[in-house]
Design a protein around this motif. Structure first.
Motif, PDB file in Angstrom:
ATOM      1  N   GLY A  95      -9.204   9.245  23.703  1.00 54.08           N
ATOM      2  CA  GLY A  95      -9.327   9.771  25.067  1.00 54.08           C
ATOM      3  C   GLY A  95      -8.240  10.780  25.379  1.00 54.08           C
ATOM      4  N   THR A  96      -7.026  10.483  24.953  1.00 52.51           N
ATOM      5  CA  THR A  96      -5.907  11.401  25.171  1.00 52.51           C
ATOM      6  C   THR A  96      -6.125  12.704  24.397  1.00 52.51           C
ATOM      7  N   ALA A  97      -6.586  12.584  23.164  1.00 54.35           N
ATOM      8  CA  ALA A  97      -6.856  13.787  22.356  1.00 54.35           C
ATOM      9  C   ALA A  97      -7.928  14.647  23.012  1.00 54.35           C
ATOM     10  N   PHE A  98      -8.962  14.007  23.553  1.00 53.32           N
ATOM     11  CA  PHE A  98     -10.018  14.769  24.225  1.00 53.32           C
ATOM     12  C   PHE A  98      -9.470  15.488  25.452  1.00 53.32           C
ATOM     13  N   GLU A  99      -8.658  14.792  26.243  1.00 52.70           N
ATOM     14  CA  GLU A  99      -8.069  15.418  27.431  1.00 52.70           C
ATOM     15  C   GLU A  99      -7.184  16.605  27.049  1.00 52.70           C
ATOM     16  N   ASN A 100      -6.392  16.444  25.985  1.00 57.80           N
ATOM     17  CA  ASN A 100      -5.533  17.541  25.528  1.00 57.80           C
ATOM     18  C   ASN A 100      -6.362  18.725  25.037  1.00 57.80           C
ATOM     19  N   ALA A 101      -7.458  18.439  24.348  1.00 56.56           N
ATOM     20  CA  ALA A 101      -8.334  19.516  23.874  1.00 56.56           C
ATOM     21  C   ALA A 101      -8.961  20.254  25.053  1.00 56.56           C
ATOM     22  N   GLN A 102      -9.346  19.502  26.090  1.00 54.19           N
ATOM     23  CA  GLN A 102      -9.910  20.129  27.286  1.00 54.19           C
ATOM     24  C   GLN A 102      -8.881  21.029  27.955  1.00 54.19           C
ATOM     25  N   LYS A 103      -7.654  20.551  28.072  1.00 48.39           N
ATOM     26  CA  LYS A 103      -6.595  21.344  28.693  1.00 48.39           C
ATOM     27  C   LYS A 103      -6.318  22.608  27.879  1.00 48.39           C
ATOM     28  N   ALA A 104      -6.279  22.477  26.560  1.00 51.52           N
ATOM     29  CA  ALA A 104      -6.026  23.641  25.703  1.00 51.52           C
ATOM     30  C   ALA A 104      -7.154  24.654  25.808  1.00 51.52           C
ATOM     31  N   ALA A 105      -8.387  24.178  25.847  1.00 49.94           N
ATOM     32  CA  ALA A 105      -9.530  25.090  25.983  1.00 49.94           C
ATOM     33  C   ALA A 105      -9.496  25.807  27.322  1.00 49.94           C
ATOM     34  N   LYS A 106      -9.157  25.093  28.370  1.00 45.51           N
ATOM     35  CA  LYS A 106      -9.071  25.710  29.700  1.00 45.51           C
ATOM     36  C   LYS A 106      -7.956  26.746  29.730  1.00 45.51           C
ATOM     37  N   GLN A 107      -6.818  26.418  29.139  1.00 42.68           N
ATOM     38  CA  GLN A 107      -5.697  27.357  29.108  1.00 42.68           C
ATOM     39  C   GLN A 107      -6.060  28.593  28.288  1.00 42.68           C
ATOM     40  N   ALA A 108      -6.731  28.411  27.167  1.00 40.85           N
ATOM     41  CA  ALA A 108      -7.139  29.550  26.342  1.00 40.85           C
ATOM     42  C   ALA A 108      -8.119  30.436  27.103  1.00 40.85           C
ATOM     43  N   THR A 163     -17.123   7.093  28.003  1.00 45.52           N
ATOM     44  CA  THR A 163     -15.862   6.390  27.760  1.00 45.52           C
ATOM     45  C   THR A 163     -15.829   5.077  28.525  1.00 45.52           C
ATOM     46  N   GLN A 164     -16.296   5.098  29.755  1.00 41.80           N
ATOM     47  CA  GLN A 164     -16.343   3.878  30.569  1.00 41.80           C
ATOM     48  C   GLN A 164     -17.244   2.833  29.911  1.00 41.80           C
ATOM     49  N   GLN A 165     -18.373   3.265  29.383  1.00 41.38           N
ATOM     50  CA  GLN A 165     -19.287   2.325  28.738  1.00 41.38           C
ATOM     51  C   GLN A 165     -18.678   1.742  27.468  1.00 41.38           C
ATOM     52  N   VAL A 166     -17.984   2.585  26.709  1.00 42.33           N
ATOM     53  CA  VAL A 166     -17.334   2.082  25.490  1.00 42.33           C
ATOM     54  C   VAL A 166     -16.246   1.082  25.855  1.00 42.33           C
ATOM     55  N   GLN A 167     -15.489   1.379  26.907  1.00 46.18           N
ATOM     56  CA  GLN A 167     -14.448   0.452  27.336  1.00 46.18           C
ATOM     57  C   GLN A 167     -15.046  -0.883  27.777  1.00 46.18           C
ATOM     58  N   GLU A 168     -16.162  -0.851  28.484  1.00 43.17           N
ATOM     59  CA  GLU A 168     -16.839  -2.089  28.895  1.00 43.17           C
ATOM     60  C   GLU A 168     -17.305  -2.868  27.667  1.00 43.17           C
ATOM     61  N   PHE A 169     -17.812  -2.156  26.666  1.00 46.40           N
ATOM     62  CA  PHE A 169     -18.270  -2.791  25.437  1.00 46.40           C
ATOM     63  C   PHE A 169     -17.098  -3.455  24.709  1.00 46.40           C
ATOM     64  N   VAL A 170     -15.980  -2.762  24.630  1.00 48.06           N
ATOM     65  CA  VAL A 170     -14.796  -3.309  23.969  1.00 48.06           C
ATOM     66  C   VAL A 170     -14.291  -4.541  24.711  1.00 48.06           C
ATOM     67  N   ALA A 173     -20.247  18.373  30.765  1.00 49.45           N
ATOM     68  CA  ALA A 173     -19.891  17.583  29.591  1.00 49.45           C
ATOM     69  C   ALA A 173     -18.769  16.596  29.907  1.00 49.45           C
ATOM     70  N   SER A 174     -17.819  17.031  30.697  1.00 46.65           N
ATOM     71  CA  SER A 174     -16.694  16.161  31.040  1.00 46.65           C
ATOM     72  C   SER A 174     -17.165  14.928  31.804  1.00 46.65           C
ATOM     73  N   SER A 175     -18.056  15.114  32.748  1.00 45.47           N
ATOM     74  CA  SER A 175     -18.546  13.954  33.505  1.00 45.47           C
ATOM     75  C   SER A 175     -19.310  12.996  32.599  1.00 45.47           C
ATOM     76  N   GLN A 176     -20.042  13.537  31.638  1.00 47.68           N
ATOM     77  CA  GLN A 176     -20.788  12.689  30.718  1.00 47.68           C
ATOM     78  C   GLN A 176     -19.837  11.952  29.774  1.00 47.68           C
ATOM     79  N   VAL A 177     -18.780  12.639  29.338  1.00 45.27           N
ATOM     80  CA  VAL A 177     -17.807  11.992  28.455  1.00 45.27           C
ATOM     81  C   VAL A 177     -17.104  10.859  29.205  1.00 45.27           C
ATOM     82  N   GLU A 178     -16.777  11.082  30.464  1.00 45.46           N
ATOM     83  CA  GLU A 178     -16.134  10.030  31.260  1.00 45.46           C
ATOM     84  C   GLU A 178     -17.041   8.809  31.378  1.00 45.46           C
ATOM     85  N   ALA A 179     -18.325   9.045  31.630  1.00 46.29           N
ATOM     86  CA  ALA A 179     -19.269   7.926  31.734  1.00 46.29           C
ATOM     87  C   ALA A 179     -19.385   7.203  30.391  1.00 46.29           C
TER      88      ALA A 179
END
Length: 187
Positions: free
Chosen positions: A145-158, A112-119, A104-110
């Motif tokens: 993007g920052t919120a998603f990264e923080n959520a990923q870190k919190a889930a991993k820590q949990a 995010t990159q597409q959305v950034q290109e669109f913007v 899921a993380s790799s797909q989210v990164e891809a």
């Protein structure tokens, strides 16, 4: 001019379909492994129960019965088997969770990159005076993007905390079982 590239849209849809297929495959493989673990545990438990009945049928006197009864109060084998089963299930869950998170993380990164290109494409072709709106959109995108990264870190820590707690509880239960059977045997 069109901001939408149909080839990119098709490639994104194909990538999303592939991701769903990969996640489904991982889930199915994990369910299959869990079923095998459960079947093995059921078979071993059944064999142990039949062996207990055989021993009970072989009792010839009160002394044999007392010895048999004392052997049943020794939960070490059962505790070890249950502990190992729980450890294997926990490891399977952790592995599945980790694999799905990576996919899921790799797909989210891809994405995010597409959305950034669109913007960027929109911002280059935006009318004069719309810079504040474009900047606000970019800022919102960065915050998401920052919120998603923080959520990923919190889930991993949990997850790591849960695994550590499980390991500690398992160790405590494994240690306590022989002590409890010794106390029960002394009474």
């Amino acid at each position: 001019m069109s901001f939408f590239n149909s080839e990119k849209l098709q490639a994104t849809q194909k990538a999303n379909l592939d991701l769903i297929q990969q996640i489904s495959g991982k889930v199915f493989a994990s369910v299959e492994q869990l079923s095998q673990l459960q079947f093995k545990a059921l078979r071993e438990s059944s064999e142990e129960q039949f062996e207990g009945v055989r021993k009970l049928l072989a009792v010839r006197g009160p002394q044999d019965f007392a010895e048999l009864q004392a052997s049943f109060t020794q939960p070490n084998k059962q505790t070890e088997r249950l502990t190992e089963f729980n450890r294997q299930v926990q490891a399977l869950i952790a592995e599945t969770q980790s694999d799905i998170a990576k996919l899921a993380s790799s797909q989210v990164e891809a994405g995010t990159q597409q959305v950034q290109e669109f913007v960027e494409a929109i911002s280059k072709n935006a009318p004069a005076g719309s810079e504040p709106v474009v900047n606000a959109f970019k800022s919102g995108l960065a915050s998401a993007g920052t919120a998603f990264e923080n959520a990923q870190k919190a889930a991993k820590q949990a997850s790591e905390t849960a695994q550590t707690s499980f390991a500690e509880a398992t160790a405590a239960a494994t240690k306590a079982a022989p002590e409890a059977s010794t106390k029960t045997g002394n009474k």
